[in-house]
Design an enzyme around this catalytic site. Sequence first.
Site, PDB file in Angstrom:
ATOM      1  N   HIS A 428       0.817  -1.209   0.000  1.00 41.32           N
ATOM      2  CA  HIS A 428       0.000   0.000   0.000  1.00 41.32           C
ATOM      3  C   HIS A 428       0.853   1.262   0.000  1.00 41.32           C
ATOM      4  O   HIS A 428       0.624   2.191  -0.773  1.00 41.32           O
ATOM      5  CB  HIS A 428      -0.945   0.003   1.210  1.00 41.32           C
ATOM      6  CG  HIS A 428      -1.689   1.300   1.360  1.00 41.32           C
ATOM      7  ND1 HIS A 428      -1.254   2.319   2.184  1.00 41.32           N
ATOM      8  CD2 HIS A 428      -2.800   1.761   0.743  1.00 41.32           C
ATOM      9  CE1 HIS A 428      -2.081   3.337   2.075  1.00 41.32           C
ATOM     10  NE2 HIS A 428      -3.027   3.019   1.220  1.00 41.32           N
ATOM     11  N   CYS A 758      35.840   2.218 -23.728  1.00 38.17           N
ATOM     12  CA  CYS A 758      34.988   2.115 -22.541  1.00 38.17           C
ATOM     13  C   CYS A 758      35.697   2.614 -21.289  1.00 38.17           C
ATOM     14  O   CYS A 758      35.200   2.449 -20.184  1.00 38.17           O
ATOM     15  CB  CYS A 758      34.516   0.672 -22.341  1.00 38.17           C
ATOM     16  SG  CYS A 758      35.865  -0.510 -22.111  1.00 38.17           S
TER      17      CYS A 758
END
Length: 801
Positions: A428, A758
């Site tokens: 919830h 990279c």
Amino acid sequence: MKYIKWFKEISAKDVSSVGGKNANLGEMYRHLAPLGVKIPNGFAVNADAYRYVLSYNNAWEKLHKILDPLNPEDVEDLQKRGKAAREVVYNCKIPDDLKKEILEGYESLKKEYGKDLSLAVRSSATSEDSPEASFAGQNETYLNIKGEEALLDAYKRCLASNFTDRSLHYKYDNGFDYFKVYLCVVVMKMVRSDIGSSGVMFSIDTETGFKEAVFINAAYGLGENVVQGTIDPDSFYVHKPTFKKGFRAVLKRRLGSKELKMVFSEEISVANLAQEYTKNVPVSEDDRKRFCISDDDVMVLADYAIKVEDHYSKLAGYFKPMDMEWAKDGIDNQIYMVQARPETVESRKRGAILEIYHLLEKSRVLVEGQAVGMKIGAGKVQVINSVEELPSFRPGNVLVAETTTPDWEPVMKTSAAIVTARGGRTCHAAIVSRELGIPAIVGADKATEILKDGEEVTVSCAEGEIGKVYEGILRYEVKKIDLSSLPRPKTKIMMNLGNPDMAFSLSHLPVDGIGLARMEFIINEYIKAHPMAIKHPEKTDDYTRKKLDELSYAYKNYEDFFIKTLSEGVGTIAAAFYPKPVVVRMSDFKSNEYASLLGGKFFEPKEDNPMIGFRGAARYSHPLYEEGFGLECAAMKRVREVMGLENVILMIPFCRRVDEGKKVIKTMEKYGLKKGEKGLKIYVMCEIPNNVVLVDRFAEIFDGFSIGSNDLTQLTLGVDRDSRIVAFDYDEKDEGVLEMIKAAVEGAKRNGRHSGICGQAPSDYPEIAEFLVKIGIDSISLNPDSVLRVLQFIVELEKKL
């Protein structure tokens, strides 16, 4: 019949007459049950019945008298008037003709399912489950109802729940008239998940809006614990595009603690409907340490979710992600869909505006849990232990609680952030905080004990799936980027990424794939154990074996744990950017780093300079590590061939010599990864001067080169970048380093091989990014925080060239 309609008579268009839940159950029963989605049969008691009951008992005037003066922002007034309104409705008499129809429907269901049938009696509001408001948890549900008297009583209790405190406030917040939302009721066969399992699922990732995954939560027993956040459930992801191609594999999983399961009380009667008709019982330690549903169950659920989403999207004429509830019957072992509704948060987002929250400083972490949303909030802690304390909550504080229920929503919307000690990402607190756009951390163990009233904290949900509560008010920034207006450069812009938890959120960045996915993070954070200890536990000690038992308890054996965990970590990154290329580097720990893993000390040599020691390609065919490399290969084979993520390109780090490269390719083939087979490409890191000097020879072995500028700089200049004494000599901009990079790119082009970079350099230095573009490199892979800056720089640069 006038007041009831069977599911087979209902469609999604009937919300105004039967409510959202009934309309969606009818839609699925009619159109999806024939496609294999199991839906329990039942009927709706419609809106006419609700109006009839209130008019028959002259209740409208009484309700107006109670609710017209209501101030929903006054919690005490809300509680007092809500209770009075519910009593008015519950005390209404059900007219005989309506009662007759309901009981005739009950008899028909008993003929279909048997006289021992029990029922689920569920509220279904006429404004419920709309794209504007979910009404999640606003009204009551009663389960395992048996007998006519209990059914009629449950019906009245559902009607009365139209005026729960939470429902009244929710209507007020969303602009609904209290008297124009009519309460319909679902009466359907009860799926006996009390002795099975249940949960919720979404056809979209609820945190990031990533559209290509089904997200499933699961727990033992009835689903209320998952919805309300009473427990921490198991969670699973399934990748929709590869599932649709026929691949059947869990993309990602997380074991929840599942301390409790909700079951039925021994005797169900009208009397205890007013009390507790369910109860929570402890889950055995053995069951807690296992996943509560099988991989086959996950595949059934994914199939249901995709069919539901496809159907509703076709119905709407546009992509419509769905929020669903499911239950597995412990008697027939079948999985049933018991609710579906439009997802109400991500589906309402419009445009391509990306918001990125970033902490500018950090402090001591007080508690951690599961992050909901990707925002940051800060304020003073206020611990709330019960509904009675809600009126004391001060707006702008950080709400801290064991868990929340719909009754808490009036104060939740005024908080700077929410932290609960229990619950998962579909509880919830998570659902409401998403709708409100408030950062929340759920499942933060002992949060109510550790966090103190009045203490200033910063709640960060911007660092992946783990949310952190930091001490003090920290500075942070929010960047808003309109992705739709970003031009794309000719040079491919890729990204470096090691943390799978960040993959879905970063998938929205405008990149051409992943240029470096590092295995080390996954092994270090999720597996925690040395691959050779997994392979040869008998060579370790009792402590190591005990820890391995704990880590792998939910899996078939140690190897199954390693292969699935590594493949799912890599697979999550590959799925996030599918079908774009994702370059995955095989493990590149140094021996001292390997030694720090569980059991590592039994297998690793002690080296004076691990940086240039037993690392990378040298390990892979060496007797000291080959079997560990075999596990890595098995995981990557699973990613490509079982999970279907053929966009994965494998990369070999620190390959010193041509013969070493050939040996690695041969070893990979031995473990089922044959270059060229099923499109498999294998790149090599270009980070050793010999890779550049013999670039033509290496090009005969590998499909591409990715320049690791960090190590290439180090080895070209002969500098240990970890040494503070000579750190000033470490410079990626050095002329010699740039010449090496240029020679590598030219060599790759000469041989028709891919060239990329990279390393850190282009992320840090614009002049290096400019140099790379000018020499015609195919791709530049950047750190996530520099992607947009460098991308824009390169776009402007290419205009000038």
